[in-house]
Every structure is written in structure tokens, then in C-alpha cells.
Design a protein around this motif. Sequence first.
Motif, PDB file in Angstrom:
ATOM      1  N   SER B  52       0.850  -1.187   0.000  1.00 54.67           N
ATOM      2  CA  SER B  52       0.000   0.000   0.000  1.00 54.67           C
ATOM      3  C   SER B  52       0.882   1.231   0.000  1.00 54.67           C
ATOM      4  N   SER B  53       0.293   2.365  -0.282  1.00 54.34           N
ATOM      5  CA  SER B  53       1.068   3.608  -0.250  1.00 54.34           C
ATOM      6  C   SER B  53       0.241   4.689   0.415  1.00 54.34           C
ATOM      7  N   LEU B  54       0.959   5.576   1.124  1.00 53.99           N
ATOM      8  CA  LEU B  54       0.306   6.739   1.711  1.00 53.99           C
ATOM      9  C   LEU B  54       0.094   7.788   0.641  1.00 53.99           C
ATOM     10  N   SER B  55      -0.722   8.775   0.940  1.00 58.78           N
ATOM     11  CA  SER B  55      -0.800   9.951   0.071  1.00 58.78           C
ATOM     12  C   SER B  55       0.518  10.705   0.182  1.00 58.78           C
ATOM     13  N   ALA B  56       0.812  11.501  -0.807  1.00 58.75           N
ATOM     14  CA  ALA B  56       2.010  12.335  -0.728  1.00 58.75           C
ATOM     15  C   ALA B  56       1.898  13.219   0.509  1.00 58.75           C
ATOM     16  N   ALA B  57       2.947  13.264   1.312  1.00 56.17           N
ATOM     17  CA  ALA B  57       2.879  13.966   2.593  1.00 56.17           C
ATOM     18  C   ALA B  57       3.070  15.465   2.407  1.00 56.17           C
ATOM     19  N   SER B  58       2.343  16.228   3.196  1.00 54.38           N
ATOM     20  CA  SER B  58       2.480  17.684   3.159  1.00 54.38           C
ATOM     21  C   SER B  58       3.817  18.107   3.738  1.00 54.38           C
ATOM     22  N   ALA B  59       4.251  19.287   3.360  1.00 52.82           N
ATOM     23  CA  ALA B  59       5.467  19.844   3.954  1.00 52.82           C
ATOM     24  C   ALA B  59       5.243  20.074   5.448  1.00 52.82           C
ATOM     25  N   SER B  60       6.321  20.119   6.210  1.00 49.04           N
ATOM     26  CA  SER B  60       6.279  20.331   7.669  1.00 49.04           C
ATOM     27  C   SER B  60       5.551  19.221   8.398  1.00 49.04           C
ATOM     28  N   THR B  61       5.725  18.012   7.934  1.00 48.69           N
ATOM     29  CA  THR B  61       5.192  16.850   8.639  1.00 48.69           C
ATOM     30  C   THR B  61       6.302  15.817   8.772  1.00 48.69           C
ATOM     31  N   VAL B  62       6.131  14.912   9.699  1.00 51.46           N
ATOM     32  CA  VAL B  62       7.054  13.785   9.835  1.00 51.46           C
ATOM     33  C   VAL B  62       6.245  12.503   9.915  1.00 51.46           C
ATOM     34  N   MET B  63       6.893  11.418   9.561  1.00 51.84           N
ATOM     35  CA  MET B  63       6.215  10.132   9.568  1.00 51.84           C
ATOM     36  C   MET B  63       6.165   9.590  10.996  1.00 51.84           C
ATOM     37  N   VAL B  64       5.002   9.142  11.390  1.00 56.12           N
ATOM     38  CA  VAL B  64       4.826   8.641  12.747  1.00 56.12           C
ATOM     39  C   VAL B  64       4.208   7.263  12.706  1.00 56.12           C
ATOM     40  N   GLY B  65       4.517   6.493  13.710  1.00 58.56           N
ATOM     41  CA  GLY B  65       3.896   5.185  13.850  1.00 58.56           C
ATOM     42  C   GLY B  65       2.530   5.306  14.495  1.00 58.56           C
ATOM     43  N   THR B  66       1.677   4.361  14.200  1.00 60.21           N
ATOM     44  CA  THR B  66       0.321   4.383  14.766  1.00 60.21           C
ATOM     45  C   THR B  66      -0.058   2.991  15.255  1.00 60.21           C
ATOM     46  N   SER B  67       0.844   2.350  15.977  1.00 57.61           N
ATOM     47  CA  SER B  67       0.634   0.994  16.506  1.00 57.61           C
ATOM     48  C   SER B  67       0.349   0.020  15.376  1.00 57.61           C
ATOM     49  N   ALA B  68      -0.801  -0.628  15.404  1.00 58.62           N
ATOM     50  CA  ALA B  68      -1.061  -1.694  14.434  1.00 58.62           C
ATOM     51  C   ALA B  68      -1.618  -1.174  13.121  1.00 58.62           C
ATOM     52  N   SER B  69      -1.738   0.115  12.983  1.00 57.68           N
ATOM     53  CA  SER B  69      -2.294   0.679  11.756  1.00 57.68           C
ATOM     54  C   SER B  69      -1.174   1.134  10.831  1.00 57.68           C
ATOM     55  N   ALA B  70      -1.576   1.618   9.696  1.00 57.53           N
ATOM     56  CA  ALA B  70      -0.591   2.122   8.742  1.00 57.53           C
ATOM     57  C   ALA B  70       0.124   3.330   9.325  1.00 57.53           C
ATOM     58  N   PRO B  71       1.377   3.536   8.958  1.00 54.07           N
ATOM     59  CA  PRO B  71       2.034   4.758   9.405  1.00 54.07           C
ATOM     60  C   PRO B  71       1.356   5.970   8.775  1.00 54.07           C
ATOM     61  N   SER B  72       1.657   7.129   9.323  1.00 51.89           N
ATOM     62  CA  SER B  72       1.057   8.339   8.754  1.00 51.89           C
ATOM     63  C   SER B  72       2.008   9.503   8.969  1.00 51.89           C
ATOM     64  N   PHE B  73       1.716  10.594   8.300  1.00 54.15           N
ATOM     65  CA  PHE B  73       2.510  11.810   8.496  1.00 54.15           C
ATOM     66  C   PHE B  73       1.725  12.768   9.386  1.00 54.15           C
ATOM     67  N   SER B  74       2.446  13.470  10.254  1.00 52.38           N
ATOM     68  CA  SER B  74       1.790  14.374  11.198  1.00 52.38           C
ATOM     69  C   SER B  74       2.627  15.637  11.367  1.00 52.38           C
ATOM     70  N   SER B  75       1.944  16.761  11.485  1.00 52.50           N
ATOM     71  CA  SER B  75       2.645  18.011  11.803  1.00 52.50           C
ATOM     72  C   SER B  75       2.725  18.224  13.311  1.00 52.50           C
ATOM     73  N   ALA B  76       2.069  17.374  14.082  1.00 58.06           N
ATOM     74  CA  ALA B  76       2.069  17.508  15.540  1.00 58.06           C
ATOM     75  C   ALA B  76       2.262  16.136  16.174  1.00 58.06           C
ATOM     76  N   PRO B  77       3.434  15.567  15.987  1.00 52.72           N
ATOM     77  CA  PRO B  77       3.647  14.207  16.494  1.00 52.72           C
ATOM     78  C   PRO B  77       3.705  14.148  18.017  1.00 52.72           C
ATOM     79  N   VAL B  78       3.358  13.007  18.533  1.00 54.37           N
ATOM     80  CA  VAL B  78       3.486  12.738  19.972  1.00 54.37           C
ATOM     81  C   VAL B  78       4.618  11.732  20.143  1.00 54.37           C
ATOM     82  N   VAL B  79       5.627  12.102  20.914  1.00 51.61           N
ATOM     83  CA  VAL B  79       6.785  11.242  21.104  1.00 51.61           C
ATOM     84  C   VAL B  79       7.122  11.174  22.581  1.00 51.61           C
ATOM     85  N   THR B  80       7.994  10.272  22.926  1.00 50.40           N
ATOM     86  CA  THR B  80       8.425  10.174  24.320  1.00 50.40           C
ATOM     87  C   THR B  80       9.445  11.258  24.653  1.00 50.40           C
ATOM     88  N   SER B  81      10.374  11.483  23.756  1.00 49.82           N
ATOM     89  CA  SER B  81      11.401  12.486  24.013  1.00 49.82           C
ATOM     90  C   SER B  81      12.093  12.856  22.710  1.00 49.82           C
TER      91      SER B  81
END
Lengths: 219, 218
Positions: B52-81
Motif C-alpha cells: 500500500s502507499s500513503l498519500s504524498a505527505a504535506s510539507a512540515s510533517t514527519v512520519m509517525v507510527g500508529t501501533s497496528a495501523s498504517a504509518p502516517s505523516f503528522s505536523s504535531a507528532p506525539v513522542v516520548t522524548s
Amino acid sequence: MAYKPKVLEVAAGGTGASTLTGVLTGNGTGVVTASTVTQNGVLYGGSSNAVSSLAVAATGTVLTGTGGAPAFSATPTLTSVTFGSGTPLSIYNQSTFTPTITSSGTPPSVGYTTQTGRYTQIGNRAIVQILITLNSYTAGTGDLRIEGLPAGITPSQIGVGAIYCDNVTFVSSFINPVTVVSNTYLILVGTTTAGASATLASTALAATSVLRISIVYEV
Amino acid sequence: MSYKPKILTVSEGGTGVNTLTGVLTGATTANITANAVTANGVLYGGASNAVSSLSAASASTVMVGTSASAPSFSSAPVVTSINLGNTSLSTYLQGTYTPAITGSVSNPTVGYTTQTGSWTKIGNRVFLHVKIELSSISGGSGNLQISVPASPSVPVSQTNVGPCYLDNVTFIGPFVNARTSPTVFTLQGIRSALGSVVVQISDLTSSSKINFSIEYEA
């Protein structure tokens, strides 16, 4: 003469090609093509369903969107970052500004030797340092103000800071710089042991006054 | 009648189909299937070895994991550190609490006009501002104590000092600072060549105002 089999077309259930190296992609009944990929490179869609791959990403980079092909970056730009269940951190900014001496009434006439303001904004906190040294001063009227906080760090709450000053006249026991909510200036508030506090007037400064201020407040 | 060739199955070395559009994937001897992909979209594994493929990601986003789902790009990621080369930054948190006045010997009865405490924790540092304005006070004795936030709490092993601005509070000075004490804030008057003196409950009036900013490690 060696037997050379016919390359089976896609329409006949073949690939239409006699050699294929890489990720295979079809194009209707056209010949199946192969896209080579880079080992450890992230794959992404190319034109017409082809497959492309990025170069191996360096350590310390993250995959970023660009509006076009994705790219790895060590300096990504984001709207915010949230640590766990924390508050989204959406601002880190460091810059300088030029503080000036004004007043709530008729402004004073001021000559400056030094006028430096530095700040770092981390989220909703502004950390500000100001250094002002004067070489001439004619007092105005009203309360003394230290003007020039950038609009982006206008205080949303009162903040109290520390000051080291020289050649400043006050009758109180000690003074503090204090922010004024929704305004881009600081005032100096004097406090007495008897319990009274008062804002320093424009007349508190002299031609040789020096003000060094550190203050942290909520934006 | 036109000639219609036999479509060669996978088990015969063919693909099993007469049209293929997209990235090809096999499933043992079943027909090869084609997975359409989006230009500039990152590819990821689908079900049953599909792609499968994601849509082309917008600028100012980063790829993030989403547990058992497909990865996605986010401009407001949640990380541990995030580690910028030294200690990992793992906390940014804003909050408020309601500071209250007590006495070290007995508690006064206090009416408040304003009772606000706002704090921001950045890494291991808490930047806090307290604003208290009284409308009435009676009784009570001992040191003036101002409650600290339950969280982020003030470490018992540290003493921190911050600037204070007072109105209608008498004190033995000549100047006074707020300090952690450590389970309460106190206001500490400091005298040259003499001992420091804690502001007392008896130093407050019904029109007292207390403002202080303090920073501590948590």
C-alpha cells in the motif's frame, strides 16, 4: 541452434520481459517493468505506479513530508511536538529587541549608551534579559516604563523579575521589574517594609542610570 | 473467431492474469496481483503481502507510527522524548493550581479576590508564578505559608528562590524573596549582617497582594 522460447506477453499471462530486476510494476497489458531499489532505502511511489527509493537515511534524521517525494531531515519543521500526555510544545524562539525608556505621561528625553534586550520563548514562557545604560536623561512625567517587548511575547500574566540597577532613585526597600498584562512594557515596582508598594516614576532615572533586568513570565 | 491465447498460470511460470497495473505481489500459486501506488507516497506493507502507499505527505510533517495501523505523516507528532545532542527533552507541560495561605502555627481564615498559580514544566525545570490578592483575613499565626502545586512537586532536597512583589504586606527586610521550604512557599525577608526573617501571618492585611515568580527543579 539453441531453442529460444517466445517471451510471453502480459495479455497471455506473462510479463512481456525476458529480464526483470527489482520491484515489479505492471502497466495494464504493457510489459512489466522492474524498479531497482536502494538497500535500506525507504520506498515511495513513483510516476505511473513505478516504485522509487530514497538513499539510506543518516542517523539523527526523521522522514518528513515535502509535498513531493518524502525526505529525511535532521532539522524538521513542525507545528508542535507533544511529549507523552503533555501539552503540545509549539514555540521555541530566541531573538533580540531594543528596549527603550518611556513613561505613562510625557515621555522623557533619553540618550543611550547601551540598549540590549534578549529573549528566549519556550512554549508559553518568555525568559527576558535587558541591559540599559544611559548617557543623558531628562525626566518625563508619570510612571517609568521599559518599552519594547516584542508583540509575540506580550505577557498574559503578571511576572516578577529581578533587577540590578545603578543611579536609580527609589524610596522603597527594594524594587522589582513587573510585567503589565497585555502590554509590551515593564514597570519597576518598589516595595517597602511598611507594606506599601508603588511604581517608580519617570523621575527615578538619571543621566548615569544603569538597569539590568532578568524576568520570566507567561505569554 | 479470433485467437485467444491461454493465460499462463503462476504454476506454469506465468502471472495468471492478462492485465497488471501497479506493484506486483505474489501469493504462492495464486494469480499475481497488482497494487496501485500513489506518486510520492511512502510504501508500506498491506495485508497478505500486498503493498500500500500513503498519500504524498504535506510539507512540515514527519512520519509517525500508529501501533497496528498504517504509518502516517503528522505536523504535531506525539513522542516520548527528543534528544538534541545532550539530555533528552521529555517533558513540556502547562498547568495551573490554586495557591492557598496557611500559617505554620495555626491557619487563618482567608477571603481571596485572586488565587492563581500557573506553571510550565520544560524538561526538569518548572517556571511558576503565583498571584494572591486578599479580601479578608482573620486569625492564624506563625509563618506565612503558601501552598505549592501537588504536581509538579517541589523537591524536598532543594531550596529555590524567586523575586517577589508585595503590596500591603509588612515585613522585616529590607527586602524579601519567595523560597521553597520545601512543602510550602514562604516569603523570606533578608537583612544585612543579620538573620533572615520569614514573613508572618500577622504581616498580612485584608488588602494584601502577593506576586512572585520562582523556578525549581522537578
